[in-house]
Scaffold this motif. Structure first.
Motif, PDB file in Angstrom:
ATOM      1  N   GLU A   5       0.905  -1.133  -0.204  1.00 28.27           N
ATOM      2  CA  GLU A   5       0.190  -0.108   0.063  1.00 28.27           C
ATOM      3  C   GLU A   5       0.918   1.335  -0.088  1.00 28.27           C
ATOM      4  O   GLU A   5       0.680   2.315  -0.679  1.00 28.27           O
ATOM      5  N   LEU A   6       1.840   1.290   0.908  1.00 29.72           N
ATOM      6  CA  LEU A   6       2.666   2.414   0.875  1.00 29.72           C
ATOM      7  C   LEU A   6       3.432   2.799  -0.493  1.00 29.72           C
ATOM      8  O   LEU A   6       3.443   3.910  -0.965  1.00 29.72           O
ATOM      9  N   ALA A   7       3.902   1.600  -1.264  1.00 29.80           N
ATOM     10  CA  ALA A   7       4.693   1.676  -2.511  1.00 29.80           C
ATOM     11  C   ALA A   7       3.625   2.317  -3.686  1.00 29.80           C
ATOM     12  O   ALA A   7       3.749   3.067  -4.250  1.00 29.80           O
ATOM     13  N   GLY A   8       2.512   1.713  -3.421  1.00 29.07           N
ATOM     14  CA  GLY A   8       1.366   2.055  -4.236  1.00 29.07           C
ATOM     15  C   GLY A   8       1.037   3.873  -4.062  1.00 29.07           C
ATOM     16  O   GLY A   8       0.848   4.424  -5.164  1.00 29.07           O
ATOM     17  N   ARG A   9       0.821   4.242  -2.839  1.00 30.63           N
ATOM     18  CA  ARG A   9       0.467   5.667  -2.575  1.00 30.63           C
ATOM     19  C   ARG A   9       1.753   6.487  -2.967  1.00 30.63           C
ATOM     20  O   ARG A   9       1.595   7.648  -3.392  1.00 30.63           O
ATOM     21  N   ALA A  10       2.839   6.024  -2.762  1.00 27.63           N
ATOM     22  CA  ALA A  10       3.960   6.827  -3.065  1.00 27.63           C
ATOM     23  C   ALA A  10       4.570   6.819  -4.470  1.00 27.63           C
ATOM     24  O   ALA A  10       5.323   7.452  -5.011  1.00 27.63           O
ATOM     25  N   GLN A  11       3.902   5.951  -5.129  1.00 25.51           N
ATOM     26  CA  GLN A  11       4.302   5.824  -6.502  1.00 25.51           C
ATOM     27  C   GLN A  11       5.725   5.243  -6.877  1.00 25.51           C
ATOM     28  O   GLN A  11       6.506   5.830  -7.677  1.00 25.51           O
ATOM     29  N   VAL A  12       6.086   4.487  -5.926  1.00 26.04           N
ATOM     30  CA  VAL A  12       7.356   3.864  -6.059  1.00 26.04           C
ATOM     31  C   VAL A  12       7.190   2.327  -6.234  1.00 26.04           C
ATOM     32  O   VAL A  12       6.152   1.873  -6.030  1.00 26.04           O
ATOM     33  N   SER A  13       8.474   1.611  -6.490  1.00 23.73           N
ATOM     34  CA  SER A  13       8.343   0.210  -6.533  1.00 23.73           C
ATOM     35  C   SER A  13       8.670  -0.359  -4.998  1.00 23.73           C
ATOM     36  O   SER A  13       9.051   0.291  -4.024  1.00 23.73           O
ATOM     37  N   VAL A  14       8.186  -1.371  -4.670  1.00 22.16           N
ATOM     38  CA  VAL A  14       8.454  -2.177  -3.415  1.00 22.16           C
ATOM     39  C   VAL A  14       9.919  -2.326  -2.821  1.00 22.16           C
ATOM     40  O   VAL A  14      10.536  -2.054  -2.120  1.00 22.16           O
ATOM     41  N   LYS A  15      10.722  -2.616  -4.072  1.00 23.20           N
ATOM     42  CA  LYS A  15      12.351  -2.819  -4.211  1.00 23.20           C
ATOM     43  C   LYS A  15      12.930  -1.445  -3.727  1.00 23.20           C
ATOM     44  O   LYS A  15      13.723  -1.435  -2.877  1.00 23.20           O
ATOM     45  N   ALA A  16      12.160  -0.557  -4.204  1.00 21.67           N
ATOM     46  CA  ALA A  16      12.737   1.137  -3.772  1.00 21.67           C
ATOM     47  C   ALA A  16      12.561   1.351  -2.204  1.00 21.67           C
ATOM     48  O   ALA A  16      13.213   1.807  -1.597  1.00 21.67           O
TER      49      ALA A  16
END
Length: 312
Positions: A5-16
């Motif tokens: 959810e965090l990655a989606g809201r921040a528009q970054v990858s989970v890896k990032a």
């Protein structure tokens, strides 16, 4: 919130997100079941990291700004350490610009000296293919020729490198390797194939090499273990490019298109060349293709695109 959810809201990858955690910039809590629990503050931190990256400040150097936010400041650059980080980044850019300008001037001088000894005056004004690309180049379209590559294992092929090594593509080791495939670099004083600029994606090999040269240290900073260029020219031809452009990495020679045959890679023909590699970049991790960049345009900013993928 969970990492997805965090990655989606921040528009970054989970890896990032995990990379930012490794740097200590994001410090999630833990739920009773052991899962990470991210807060709105973590979301703001990642947004700040992305904004700083847009200004050229690598995530590895974002700590003073995040510490400023953690201290309760409304803006990340309200603290003395943040301002010092700005000054350090500007000073580093100034040094880089001065170094590159000096290097280019020296190379241009040597180029002119070498060309004056090698090429006849009938050749006329030499073309410097490392400069900016011409306007109105045709933009390549995605024809799906690379859609099958992600997840494939690298074949057990060994290619000659310009530094004298024999590089086993199936034995690149752990950690990411970037291999950018390109069709043909121009040689000063020698014309490229007829109609070269009209072939989508063909022009720009030297500018792409220069971009990877200028981003080489930053790519290593985000964990890239190896960077290679790869083409169908022989090692002697490639070595001239490595020396002329001052490349800090080696080129791999695949004159027989062994990698193209093993992975079914896209190629094309041009006047005087029955077959050339289409421009494509592979990110390889633990022997497996993790990501593919294709098509690539413009090539003179592609290394930054690769860097953004590793550390958006």
């Amino acid at each position: 919130m969970r990492i997805g959810e965090l990655a989606g809201r921040a528009q970054v990858s989970v890896k990032a997100v995990r990379y930012y955690e490794q740097l200590g910039l994001v410090q999630p809590g833990r739920l009773p079941n052991g899962y990470r629990d991210y807060s709105d503050h973590d979301l703001r931190v990642i947004s700040e990291i992305r904004a700083l990256s847009g200004f050229g400040i690598n995530p590895a150097r974002a700590a003073p700004f995040i510490e400023c936010l953690d201290a309760g400041h409304q803006h990340s650059d309200e603290c003395p350490a943040s301002l010092a980080a700005y000054r350090d980044s500007i000073a580093e850019l100034d040094r880089t610009i001065a170094s590159l300008a000096s290097r280019r001037e020296h190379l241009a001088e040597r180029l002119q000296q070498g060309a004056s000894r090698t090429f006849k005056s009938e050749v006329g004004a030499m073309i410097d293919y490392s400069k900016a690309l011409p306007d109105n180049l045709p933009v390549p379209v995605d024809d799906g020729a690379a859609n099958h590559l992600v997840g494939l294992a690298m074949p057990a092929l060994t290619l000659a490198a310009t530094d004298g090594r024999e590089v086993g593509l199936g034995r690149l080791g752990s950690g990411p390797t970037v291999i950018y495939l390109y069709p043909l670099t121009g040689v000063p004083g020698t014309d490229l194939p007829d109609g070269w600029d009209a072939i989508p994606g063909a022009r720009g090999c030297s500018t792409e090499a220069c971009d990877f040269r200028d981003h080489f240290t930053l790519l290593r900073d985000v964990g890239v273990v190896n960077v290679f260029g790869l083409s169908s020219q022989d090692s002697d031809y490639q070595r001239e490019v490595v020396d002329r452009l001052g490349l800090p990495f080696a080129m791999l020679s695949d004159t027989g298109f062994a990698l193209a045959e093993a992975l079914t890679l896209p190629t094309f023909a041009a006047p005087g060349h029955d077959r050339l590699y289409a421009r494509l970049t592979l990110v390889i991790n633990d022997g497996v293709i993790e990501h593919v960049f294709y098509p690539i345009f413009p090539p003179n900013t592609h290394a930054q695109q690769v860097l953004d993928w590793f550390a958006p």
